[in-house]
Write a protein that holds these residues in place. Sequence first.
Motif, PDB file in Angstrom:
ATOM      1  N   HIS A 188      -6.218   5.905   0.169  1.00 10.92           N
ATOM      2  CA  HIS A 188      -5.567   6.468  -0.120  1.00 10.92           C
ATOM      3  C   HIS A 188      -5.380   7.838  -1.242  1.00 10.92           C
ATOM      4  CE1 HIS A 188      -5.623   4.224  -4.564  1.00 10.92           C
ATOM      5  NE2 HIS A 188      -4.767   4.260  -4.144  1.00 10.92           N
ATOM      6  N   LEU A 189      -6.269   8.142  -0.904  1.00 13.14           N
ATOM      7  CA  LEU A 189      -6.468   9.984  -0.734  1.00 13.14           C
ATOM      8  C   LEU A 189      -4.920  10.476   0.155  1.00 13.14           C
ATOM      9  CD1 LEU A 189      -7.253  12.575  -2.189  1.00 13.14           C
ATOM     10  CD2 LEU A 189      -9.427  12.300  -0.372  1.00 13.14           C
ATOM     11  N   ALA A 190      -4.824  10.475   1.089  1.00  9.82           N
ATOM     12  CA  ALA A 190      -4.077  10.718   1.419  1.00  9.82           C
ATOM     13  C   ALA A 190      -2.704  10.545   1.084  1.00  9.82           C
ATOM     14  CB  ALA A 190      -4.479  10.546   3.154  1.00  9.82           C
ATOM     15  N   PHE A 244       0.836  -1.128  -0.417  1.00 14.20           N
ATOM     16  CA  PHE A 244       0.289  -0.193  -0.244  1.00 14.20           C
ATOM     17  C   PHE A 244       0.738   1.177   0.390  1.00 14.20           C
ATOM     18  CE2 PHE A 244      -2.555  -3.177   2.536  1.00 14.20           C
ATOM     19  CZ  PHE A 244      -3.576  -3.204   1.338  1.00 14.20           C
ATOM     20  N   GLY A 245       2.484   1.066   0.409  1.00 17.08           N
ATOM     21  CA  GLY A 245       2.847   2.350  -0.415  1.00 17.08           C
ATOM     22  C   GLY A 245       2.623   3.419   1.011  1.00 17.08           C
ATOM     23  N   ASP A 246       2.079   2.180   2.735  1.00 18.07           N
ATOM     24  CA  ASP A 246       2.212   2.801   3.564  1.00 18.07           C
ATOM     25  C   ASP A 246       3.345   3.581   4.690  1.00 18.07           C
ATOM     26  OD1 ASP A 246       1.672   0.396   6.423  1.00 18.07           O
ATOM     27  OD2 ASP A 246       1.221   0.177   3.647  1.00 18.07           O
ATOM     28  N   THR A 247       3.146   4.318   5.016  1.00 20.12           N
ATOM     29  CA  THR A 247       4.695   4.670   6.258  1.00 20.12           C
ATOM     30  C   THR A 247       3.936   5.386   7.647  1.00 20.12           C
ATOM     31  OG1 THR A 247       6.800   4.792   6.671  1.00 20.12           O
ATOM     32  CG2 THR A 247       5.159   6.628   5.696  1.00 20.12           C
ATOM     33  N   LEU A 248       4.033   5.537   8.870  1.00 17.70           N
ATOM     34  CA  LEU A 248       3.744   6.108   9.713  1.00 17.70           C
ATOM     35  C   LEU A 248       3.436   7.898   9.705  1.00 17.70           C
ATOM     36  CD1 LEU A 248       3.010   5.135  12.550  1.00 17.70           C
ATOM     37  CD2 LEU A 248       5.084   5.892  13.013  1.00 17.70           C
ATOM     38  N   LEU A 276      -2.212   2.208  -8.626  1.00 15.99           N
ATOM     39  CA  LEU A 276      -1.082   2.218  -6.925  1.00 15.99           C
ATOM     40  C   LEU A 276       0.280   2.760  -7.341  1.00 15.99           C
ATOM     41  CD1 LEU A 276      -0.292  -1.801  -6.271  1.00 15.99           C
ATOM     42  CD2 LEU A 276      -1.062   0.687  -4.399  1.00 15.99           C
ATOM     43  N   ASP A 277       0.455   3.274  -8.963  1.00 15.80           N
ATOM     44  CA  ASP A 277       1.656   4.269  -8.909  1.00 15.80           C
ATOM     45  C   ASP A 277       1.444   5.394  -8.071  1.00 15.80           C
ATOM     46  OD1 ASP A 277       1.811   2.882 -11.417  1.00 15.80           O
ATOM     47  OD2 ASP A 277       0.981   4.062 -12.811  1.00 15.80           O
ATOM     48  N   GLY A 278       0.386   5.770  -8.018  1.00 24.61           N
ATOM     49  CA  GLY A 278       0.128   7.384  -7.211  1.00 24.61           C
ATOM     50  C   GLY A 278       0.976   6.721  -5.212  1.00 24.61           C
ATOM     51  N   VAL A 279       1.169   5.786  -5.469  1.00 28.17           N
ATOM     52  CA  VAL A 279       1.485   5.618  -3.220  1.00 28.17           C
ATOM     53  C   VAL A 279       2.788   5.071  -3.846  1.00 28.17           C
ATOM     54  CG1 VAL A 279      -0.665   4.163  -2.921  1.00 28.17           C
ATOM     55  CG2 VAL A 279       1.656   2.947  -3.297  1.00 28.17           C
ATOM     56  N   ARG A 280       3.553   5.194  -4.923  1.00 33.74           N
ATOM     57  CA  ARG A 280       5.422   5.242  -5.357  1.00 33.74           C
ATOM     58  C   ARG A 280       6.019   6.180  -5.134  1.00 33.74           C
ATOM     59  NH1 ARG A 280       3.885   1.094  -3.320  1.00 33.74           N
ATOM     60  NH2 ARG A 280       3.630  -0.836  -4.529  1.00 33.74           N
ATOM     61  N   PRO A 281       6.440   7.445  -4.624  1.00 33.57           N
ATOM     62  CA  PRO A 281       6.902   8.827  -4.955  1.00 33.57           C
ATOM     63  C   PRO A 281       8.053   8.805  -5.876  1.00 33.57           C
ATOM     64  CG  PRO A 281       7.478   7.336  -2.295  1.00 33.57           C
ATOM     65  CD  PRO A 281       6.662   6.672  -3.076  1.00 33.57           C
ATOM     66  N   SER A 282       8.890   7.385  -6.578  1.00 30.15           N
ATOM     67  CA  SER A 282       9.427   7.873  -7.286  1.00 30.15           C
ATOM     68  C   SER A 282       8.712   7.941  -8.713  1.00 30.15           C
ATOM     69  CB  SER A 282      10.126   6.297  -7.859  1.00 30.15           C
ATOM     70  OG  SER A 282       9.426   5.409  -8.240  1.00 30.15           O
ATOM     71  N   MET A 283       7.534   7.579  -8.814  1.00 34.04           N
ATOM     72  CA  MET A 283       6.968   7.777 -10.178  1.00 34.04           C
ATOM     73  C   MET A 283       6.837   9.346 -10.008  1.00 34.04           C
ATOM     74  SD  MET A 283       6.384   5.376 -11.153  1.00 34.04           S
ATOM     75  CE  MET A 283       5.170   5.420 -13.029  1.00 34.04           C
ATOM     76  N   ALA A 284       5.566   9.663  -8.522  1.00 37.02           N
ATOM     77  CA  ALA A 284       6.009  11.595  -8.825  1.00 37.02           C
ATOM     78  C   ALA A 284       7.508  12.468  -9.420  1.00 37.02           C
ATOM     79  CB  ALA A 284       5.154  11.804  -8.039  1.00 37.02           C
ATOM     80  N   LEU A 294      10.389  15.068 -15.713  1.00 39.63           N
ATOM     81  CA  LEU A 294      11.033  14.920 -17.123  1.00 39.63           C
ATOM     82  C   LEU A 294       9.706  16.354 -17.186  1.00 39.63           C
ATOM     83  CD1 LEU A 294       9.690  11.189 -17.356  1.00 39.63           C
ATOM     84  CD2 LEU A 294      11.363  12.408 -18.315  1.00 39.63           C
ATOM     85  N   GLY A 295       9.635  17.398 -16.792  1.00 34.20           N
ATOM     86  CA  GLY A 295       9.004  18.098 -17.089  1.00 34.20           C
ATOM     87  C   GLY A 295       7.452  18.573 -16.305  1.00 34.20           C
ATOM     88  N   ALA A 296       6.781  17.723 -15.807  1.00 36.44           N
ATOM     89  CA  ALA A 296       5.472  17.743 -15.397  1.00 36.44           C
ATOM     90  C   ALA A 296       4.927  18.692 -14.816  1.00 36.44           C
ATOM     91  CB  ALA A 296       5.266  16.877 -14.592  1.00 36.44           C
ATOM     92  N   GLN A 297       4.186  19.494 -15.163  1.00 35.90           N
ATOM     93  CA  GLN A 297       3.526  20.250 -14.028  1.00 35.90           C
ATOM     94  C   GLN A 297       2.000  19.988 -13.668  1.00 35.90           C
ATOM     95  OE1 GLN A 297       2.572  22.987 -17.897  1.00 35.90           O
ATOM     96  NE2 GLN A 297       4.012  24.299 -16.985  1.00 35.90           N
ATOM     97  N   ALA A 298       1.921  19.069 -13.556  1.00 39.43           N
ATOM     98  CA  ALA A 298       0.088  18.505 -12.626  1.00 39.43           C
ATOM     99  C   ALA A 298       0.657  16.918 -12.825  1.00 39.43           C
ATOM    100  CB  ALA A 298      -0.783  19.366 -13.016  1.00 39.43           C
ATOM    101  N   ILE A 299      -0.391  16.504 -12.178  1.00 38.37           N
ATOM    102  CA  ILE A 299      -0.275  14.860 -11.408  1.00 38.37           C
ATOM    103  C   ILE A 299      -1.942  15.177 -12.403  1.00 38.37           C
ATOM    104  CG2 ILE A 299      -0.716  13.225 -10.442  1.00 38.37           C
ATOM    105  CD1 ILE A 299       1.291  14.487  -8.682  1.00 38.37           C
ATOM    106  N   LEU A 300      -2.019  13.809 -12.669  1.00 34.55           N
ATOM    107  CA  LEU A 300      -3.399  13.528 -13.326  1.00 34.55           C
ATOM    108  C   LEU A 300      -3.786  11.761 -13.027  1.00 34.55           C
ATOM    109  CD1 LEU A 300      -4.288  14.300 -16.884  1.00 34.55           C
ATOM    110  CD2 LEU A 300      -4.755  15.683 -14.905  1.00 34.55           C
ATOM    111  N   SER A 301      -4.446  12.029 -11.748  1.00 30.34           N
ATOM    112  CA  SER A 301      -4.268  10.402 -10.832  1.00 30.34           C
ATOM    113  C   SER A 301      -5.325   9.774 -11.727  1.00 30.34           C
ATOM    114  CB  SER A 301      -4.217  10.570  -9.389  1.00 30.34           C
ATOM    115  OG  SER A 301      -3.798   9.072  -9.009  1.00 30.34           O
ATOM    116  N   LEU A 302      -5.309   8.533 -11.618  1.00 27.10           N
ATOM    117  CA  LEU A 302      -6.988   7.609 -11.804  1.00 27.10           C
ATOM    118  C   LEU A 302      -6.865   6.084 -10.999  1.00 27.10           C
ATOM    119  CD1 LEU A 302      -5.927   9.514 -15.043  1.00 27.10           C
ATOM    120  CD2 LEU A 302      -6.860   7.500 -16.176  1.00 27.10           C
ATOM    121  N   SER A 303      -8.166   5.920 -10.528  1.00 29.43           N
ATOM    122  CA  SER A 303      -8.424   4.919 -10.135  1.00 29.43           C
ATOM    123  C   SER A 303      -9.842   4.536 -10.029  1.00 29.43           C
ATOM    124  CB  SER A 303      -7.705   5.494  -8.508  1.00 29.43           C
ATOM    125  OG  SER A 303      -7.490   4.315  -7.642  1.00 29.43           O
TER     126      SER A 303
END
Length: 835
Positions: free
Chosen positions: A446-448, A149-153, A408-416, A422-431
Amino acid sequence: MTATAANSDAGAGVRWYRLGGIIASALLLALYARGELAWPLGFILLVPWLLSLNKVTTIGGVLANALLMTVAYVLAAFAWFASALTAFTGLDGASAVLVLCALAPVLQPQLLAYALTRHLIAARCGPLLRMLAAAAAWVGCEWFCGKLFGDTLGHGLYPSAYLRQLADLGGAAGLSLLLILINELLALAWLRWRTAPRSGLPPLALAAALVVLMFGYGGWRSAQLQSLLSTPAPSLRIGMVQTAIVDYERLRQEIGAYAVVREVLDTHFALSRAAIEQHGVDALLWSETVYPTTFGHPRNEDGAALDQEILDFVTAAGVPLVFGSYDLDAAGEYNAAVFVEPVAGLLGYYRKTHPFPLTEHVPSWLDGPMIRRLLPWTGGWQPGTGARVFPLRSADGRELIVLPLICLDGVRPSMAIEGRRLGAQAILSLSNDSWFSSAPLGARLHLAVAAFRSIETRMPQLRVTSNGLSAIIDPAGALIAATAMGDRAVLAGDIPLRDPPATLVVRWGNWVGPAGLALLLALSLQLGLRSWRERLASRRSADAAATTLAQQGDLGGVVLLTPLARLLTALLRLGAALGLVWLGMDMLLRDGLQVNSLAQIRWYLWAVLAPAVAAWVLQRAFTARASIGNGMLILQQRHQRIEVPLASIVLLQPWRVPLPSSGVDLKLASGRRFQYGIACADPVALLHALADAGAPVLFSGARAAAIAEYAALRVRVRKPWLDHPLLKFLLFPLVPALPAFRLHQYIAFGGAFGEYHTYGLEAYLLGLLIWWAAWSIGLMMLAAVLRIVIEGLTLALLAARARNRASLRAALETGARLVFYVGVPVWLVLRMVAP
């Protein structure tokens, strides 16, 4: 009350104290995980467990305590996942909870790493260094294992508008590190206060200082961001469509596949028109897998017509559309985000990089008819290749560079982080959070977690889900607007057309976990060096007092193993060996004699290194000091002393199979076997020591004597440092890895630090780690081949009863060391300078 009864009551009280600490921390965690006003509990929720851990004195007890804590942790924070398991797999509620409990050590492995590190280092370091090392083990394990879940305290601090801002320095892992340190300081303050109240003030003051610093940075950063956000800038208005249509499979059974797609599209078309007409949006965003078939690769004429209908809708609407669907190529099918523009049509696909394990993707090494029969609901999608960015263009030419993330891409910090670079200005998160329909707590978590991607990179985020919680998140992580679970709604928001401010996380990557592991490695080396110096001093002292030691009958260190412990340790050793054999065979038959994939490295870590380390830990847990005195064989462990009368020992039976190492069983005059097997390097030396002390002991036959001689030949030519695994497989691989990695940097990136300047510190360190791991695997395989040759020749010498077998064995070992330590570097140099 008798002394025995009093001791029994005291022992029961300690056990209840330990269990009470686990339960108290779990209850605090359950409240903390609900967020809202419970976030201050993060500073104290570990304290009861830490106090209970302090009562545990054995490594086995620590491991048992940590295992119980993983179960309590999962039930407290992730009980909602049981309902998701029930909905997805058809398990009943009780079975789902049992599965969740069984998976707890896998879902929360950092608790095991934390507790074991804390225990092992306690006797060797002061309290502050112990805290730092244990906290480093926690965050390092979370980074290394890549939790489901990519969770941490630290995610629990999301409701605090100030404290969450620290995530742009070290991510959510950095917050976890600080929370753990503060919990440790408070536990230490409590323990000291109970004995000497004033001595508890320094750790309490340090904990308070950390909290003040956290709030100070958060307040400063919030003011800075507020100034940035208030600066006028052109924007793009994006509308998100949440239809609350879930359970496609049930609908497919009721009305048919085509009718389901028809209903989904008609609903999305209607809501999208409302978004354009009523909210004036410049672009549209639909949720993950909303189009439940491949787009652009129709399976039949109906599919082709539906594809064209989407293209025609986008052209008629005059706004670009991003929606979840599936992509297809020769390797398989992918969960994908599709970008479609008016008139131009299909712009491209982003393929989900992290599909959900087993439900969406099964690794090739695990996949097969058996796993499909056992888990009929498993999916067959393939993982994508990493982050991609796309332009969103309005009709009047405004353009926003966006990074699509799926579930699950959104719970991995490395993706963002990669997308921002790569030059992104905003995130589009689809779930597609339909499996959270009966578990709103899971949807909020998941939202947090997704919101932290915006804090770390300072990119605004539009998050669309099928049935909630869809949201607009600003660069400070605040929810500008959000839908409720189960609502059918349109959500529209303005995204400024500007580059986000720089953050340390974007520059250095997700650095806290790797830094934690680096700290542990450095500390281990420092403690190892200190231990070596102490042993050297002890050896010199022992040499100076050899006569005294001989009188005391010191036999050195041994390991006492019950039959069950020996079997378990032997199976772990055997499993590690078989894992290495499988990896070698796979390379020989399929991949070639080189380590060229992360899958090979993962297999090495989990199938070779993990069981080997587990076996070592088990043996360390049962170590003892053997000596002879007063007519007794004395076996002194940390918490027990065993005395065996020498007169009762009549036979030594060497282990026929030297697993987990060489060893003997003692046969007593009563005819019984001693309850423990004794793992020792040299059974011959043990026999002579016992016989010299007056024990009427012999080996149990000629075959047993030959086995013991074989073990003696092995140990007497051993060089403790040159043959130490840490030197051979941890440090020495750096000798070939560092020049090879440097050469790779020049070839691939044009300079010694090219990858660092191009992709950041995390990518650079990960590349170095891969090169080191590749050489470590290769050298371990070389060592295994050399060992097989040496042992085979030694057995042949024993069978032939060669007179000079001891000197020949020594020559074989010397030759193997020359091949390993000299031959490999020479071979590498020749390869590098060869034309």
